[in-house]
Write a protein that holds these residues in place. Structure first.
Motif, mmCIF file in Angstrom:
data_model
loop_
_atom_site.group_PDB
_atom_site.id
_atom_site.type_symbol
_atom_site.label_atom_id
_atom_site.label_comp_id
_atom_site.label_asym_id
_atom_site.label_seq_id
_atom_site.Cartn_x
_atom_site.Cartn_y
_atom_site.Cartn_z
ATOM 1 N N THR A 158 0.829 -1.204 0.000
ATOM 2 C CA THR A 158 0.000 0.000 0.000
ATOM 3 C C THR A 158 0.864 1.254 0.000
ATOM 4 O OG1 THR A 158 -1.799 -1.130 1.161
ATOM 5 C CG2 THR A 158 -1.772 1.272 1.266
ATOM 6 N N ARG A 162 1.096 4.209 -2.931
ATOM 7 C CA ARG A 162 0.945 5.647 -2.727
ATOM 8 C C ARG A 162 2.151 6.394 -3.295
ATOM 9 N NH1 ARG A 162 -1.925 4.366 2.251
ATOM 10 N NH2 ARG A 162 0.007 4.233 3.452
ATOM 11 N N THR A 300 -7.053 4.864 -8.973
ATOM 12 C CA THR A 300 -6.415 5.681 -7.937
ATOM 13 C C THR A 300 -6.566 7.157 -8.230
ATOM 14 O OG1 THR A 300 -4.787 3.920 -7.551
ATOM 15 C CG2 THR A 300 -4.246 6.105 -6.725
ATOM 16 N N CYS A 303 -10.190 8.231 -7.465
ATOM 17 C CA CYS A 303 -10.493 8.370 -6.041
ATOM 18 C C CYS A 303 -9.840 9.600 -5.423
ATOM 19 C CB CYS A 303 -10.060 7.112 -5.284
ATOM 20 S SG CYS A 303 -11.125 5.677 -5.596
ATOM 21 N N TYR A 338 -12.000 -1.732 -7.500
ATOM 22 C CA TYR A 338 -11.012 -1.113 -6.608
ATOM 23 C C TYR A 338 -11.731 -0.577 -5.382
ATOM 24 C CZ TYR A 338 -7.688 2.373 -4.790
ATOM 25 O OH TYR A 338 -6.865 3.111 -3.989
ATOM 26 N N ARG A 340 -10.958 1.456 -1.624
ATOM 27 C CA ARG A 340 -10.095 2.109 -0.643
ATOM 28 C C ARG A 340 -10.939 2.437 0.583
ATOM 29 N NH1 ARG A 340 -8.085 7.799 -2.333
ATOM 30 N NH2 ARG A 340 -6.659 6.623 -3.694
ATOM 31 N N ARG A 342 -9.571 3.732 4.146
ATOM 32 C CA ARG A 342 -8.415 4.018 4.983
ATOM 33 C C ARG A 342 -8.699 3.806 6.462
ATOM 34 N NH1 ARG A 342 -6.357 9.405 1.659
ATOM 35 N NH2 ARG A 342 -5.328 8.240 -0.027
ATOM 36 N N ASP A 347 -6.824 -1.109 0.726
ATOM 37 C CA ASP A 347 -6.461 -0.402 -0.503
ATOM 38 C C ASP A 347 -6.119 -1.476 -1.520
ATOM 39 O OD1 ASP A 347 -5.522 1.219 -2.510
ATOM 40 O OD2 ASP A 347 -4.481 2.577 -1.165
#
Length: 440
Positions: A158, A162, A300, A303, A338, A340, A342, A347
Motif C-alpha cells: 500500500t 501511494r 487511484t 479516487c 477497486y 479504498r 483508509r 487499498d
C-alpha cells in the motif's frame, strides 16, 4: 606538606572543573557564482561534524534568499511503456525512502528529481539521477541508494502504491511549486559541506531546499533534453518487475511496487461519481488503449484523496450500469474493481482473471455466493493467506452494492466472529522512518 598540596590541589581542580562543551568547527564551502560557460560541479554527500541540535541551530540562522522563487515548468516523461515503468519505480523508491510515507514530502522530493534530470549537471534519466553515484559507498546523491536502506527497510504494498501515485503524477506534469527549481535538499539536523555555496529557497517540514546561485539556478538552465533510455536498476528487482530485465514492454509489470505506469490512464478524463454516492464510480474501461495495470492507476486517480472510495469497471459499455445497486448480471460481467477504506487499512485492486490474467492469484476476483461485506472480507483474507503465484487463478468475484468484495491484505488476519455482519479488524501497517541523513 607543600609537596602534598602541590599534588592534591591540581587533582581537585581537574576533578571538580565544569565540563567544557565540545566546539565544532564548521568549514563551509565558499559561495561562488558559477559562470554560464562553466558547468557547476555535483559533489558527493558529506556532512559537517555537528551534533543534531547544533545543526538545527546553525540551519535556523541561515536566511532564505531574497527575490522570487518561481515554480518549475511541468514535465512529461516520454518513452515506451517499459522505460516509463522503470522511471516510475525509480522515482517511487526515491520519494518513499527519502520522505517516508508522507505525500507532501514525497512531492517535494519528486520535484527535485525532475529538476535534476532537466539540468545538464546531472544524469539525463530518472533512474540515473536517483541512483547517481550508487556504485560508490561514499558517492551517492541519495543516501538510500548506497547505504543498505533498500535491504533494511521494507515498505508495504500500500505504501509503495501511494509513492508510485506521487511518482506517476510528477512524471506526467504535476508541479510542486513550493520548492521551485531546487536541485538540493537536506534535513535540518545535518549540515552538508555544499550548503553554504547554494541559495536556501524553501522548507518543507524538516527538509530545507536549495538551488544553485546565478544563471544555473534559473529557469533557462533547466532545458536539457531528457533521455527515454531508462536503465535497469538491479537493486530494485525485489520491488519492481520492470527492473528484473524485461525490456520489451510486454507482460504485466506488477511487483511489490504496484501497477505499471500507463500514459492513457494518466490522461483519461475522470468520471463523475454515482448520483447520491460521492465515493462510488461506475466506469467503462477500454483494454485496447489502457493496460490492465492502468485500470488500477486510473482508479487511484479517480479516487483522489478520498478516504473511502470504490471504482467498478466494465469493458463492454452496454453492460456498464449507471446507478446502484448492481444487478446480478452486472456483477457477473464486471472486469475490474477497486476499494479504498483508509479507516480499516484497505487499498486493493482486483481483476476479472477470466478476462485479464494476473501474475498472482490474490489479484483476482473470486467466485462465491452473495455474502455480507464482512463475510466477504473475511473469506478474502483467508484466501489471501492460501494464495500463491503458482496457484490456479480463481474466477470472478461478485460485488455487492454496499461494498467491494475480495478485499484482502497480506499483513492482516481476520478475527473469528460469531455474527456474520461484524466487520473484521485489520492490523495497521508498521511505518518505518526514512533515512534521517537524506541529503542529495
Amino acid at each position: 606538606m607543600i609537596a602534598l598540596l602541590a599534588i592534591l590541589v591540581p587533582l581537585l581542580l581537574v576533578r571538580t572543573a565544569p565540563t567544557v562543551p565540545r566546539r565544532h568547527h564548521i568549514r563551509p564551502v565558499p559561495q561562488r557564482v558559477v559562470p554560464k560557460a562553466e558547468l557547476p560541479p555535483v559533489e558527493p554527500v558529506a556532512f559537517q561534524d555537528l551534533d543534531p541540535q547544533d545543526a538545527r541551530s546553525y540551519n535556523a540562522d541561515i536566511p532564505f534568499v531574497d527575490g522570487p522563487n518561481p515554480a518549475a515548468r511541468p514535465f512529461r516523461l516520454s518513452g515506451d511503456l517499459a522505460a516509463r515503468a522503470r522511471a516510475t519505480d525509480c522515482m517511487a523508491a526515491a520519494v518513499l525512502y527519502e520522505a517516508g510515507d508522507d505525500t507532501v514530502g514525497q512531492r517535494a522530493v519528486a520535484q527535485v528529481v525532475v529538476n535534476r534530470v532537466r539540468h545538464p549537471a546531472f544524469p539525463k534519466t530518472i533512474c540515473g539521477v536517483v541512483f547517481q553515484g550508487s556504485e560508490r559507498s561514499t558517492g551517492c546523491q541519495f543516501t538510500f541508494a548506497c547505504d543498505g536502506a533498500l535491504i533494511r527497510n521494507r515498505w508495504s504494498e500500500t505504501q509503495w502504491n501511494r509513492a508510485r501515485t506521487v511518482a506517476a503524477a510528477a512524471l506526467n506534469g504535476t508541479v510542486f511549486g513550493k520548492v521551485g527549481y531546487a536541485t538540493h535538499y537536506h534535513t535540518n539536523w545535518v549540515v552538508p559541506y555544499w550548503q553554504a555555496s547554494l541559495d536556501k529557497i524553501a522548507a518543507v517540514d524538516t527538509h530545507l531546499f536549495f538551488r544553485w546561485t546565478g544563471w544555473w539556478g534559473t529557469a533557462p538552465a533547466f532545458n536539457r533534453h531528457v533521455s527515454s533510455d531508462e536503465p535497469v536498476i538491479a537493486a530494485l528487482a525485489p520491488y519492481s518487475e520492470a527492473h528484473r530485465g524485461a525490456a520489451d514492454g510486454s507482460g504485466p509489470f506488477l511487483g511489490a511496487a504496484g501497477p505499471l505506469y500507463d500514459q492513457t490512464a494518466a490522461e483519461t478524463p475522470l468520471p463523475p461519481a454515482v448520483s447520491g454516492a460521492s465515493g462510488s464510480f461506475l466506469v467503462t474501461l477500454d483494454p485496447d488503449t489502457m493496460s490492465p495495470d492502468g485500470f488500477a492507476q486510473y482508479a487511484t486517480r479517480t479516487c483522489g484523496d478520498r478516504a473511502y472510495c470504490k471504482v467498478m469497471g466494465w469493458i463492454d459499455p452496454t453492460k456498464t450500469p449507471a446507478t446502484l445497486p448492481l444487478q446480478p448480471s452486472q456483477i457477473a460481467s464486471m472486469a475490474f474493481s477497486y476499494l479504498r477504506d483508509r479507516s480499516r487499512g484497505y487499498d486493493k485492486a482486483l481483476w476479472n482473471c477470466r478476462e485479464f490474467r494476473r501474475p498472482a492469484a490474490n489479484q483476482c476476483m473470486k467466485a462465491q455466493t452473495f455474502l455480507t461485506t464482512a463475510q466477504i472480507v473475511s473469506e478474502s483474507l483467508k484466501a489471501d493467506e492460501e494464495a500463491s503465484p503458482a496457484a490456479a487463478l480463481p474466477p470472478h468475484v461478485p460485488m455487492l452494492s454496499d461494498g467491494l468484495t475480495g478485499v484482502r491484505r497480506k499483513d492482516a488476519a481476520p478475527k473469528e466472529k460469531s455474527a456474520a455482519a461484524t466487520r473484521p479488524t485489520v492490523a495497521a501497517p508498521v511505518l518505518k522512518a526514512a533515512d534521517p541523513k537524506s541529503a542529495p
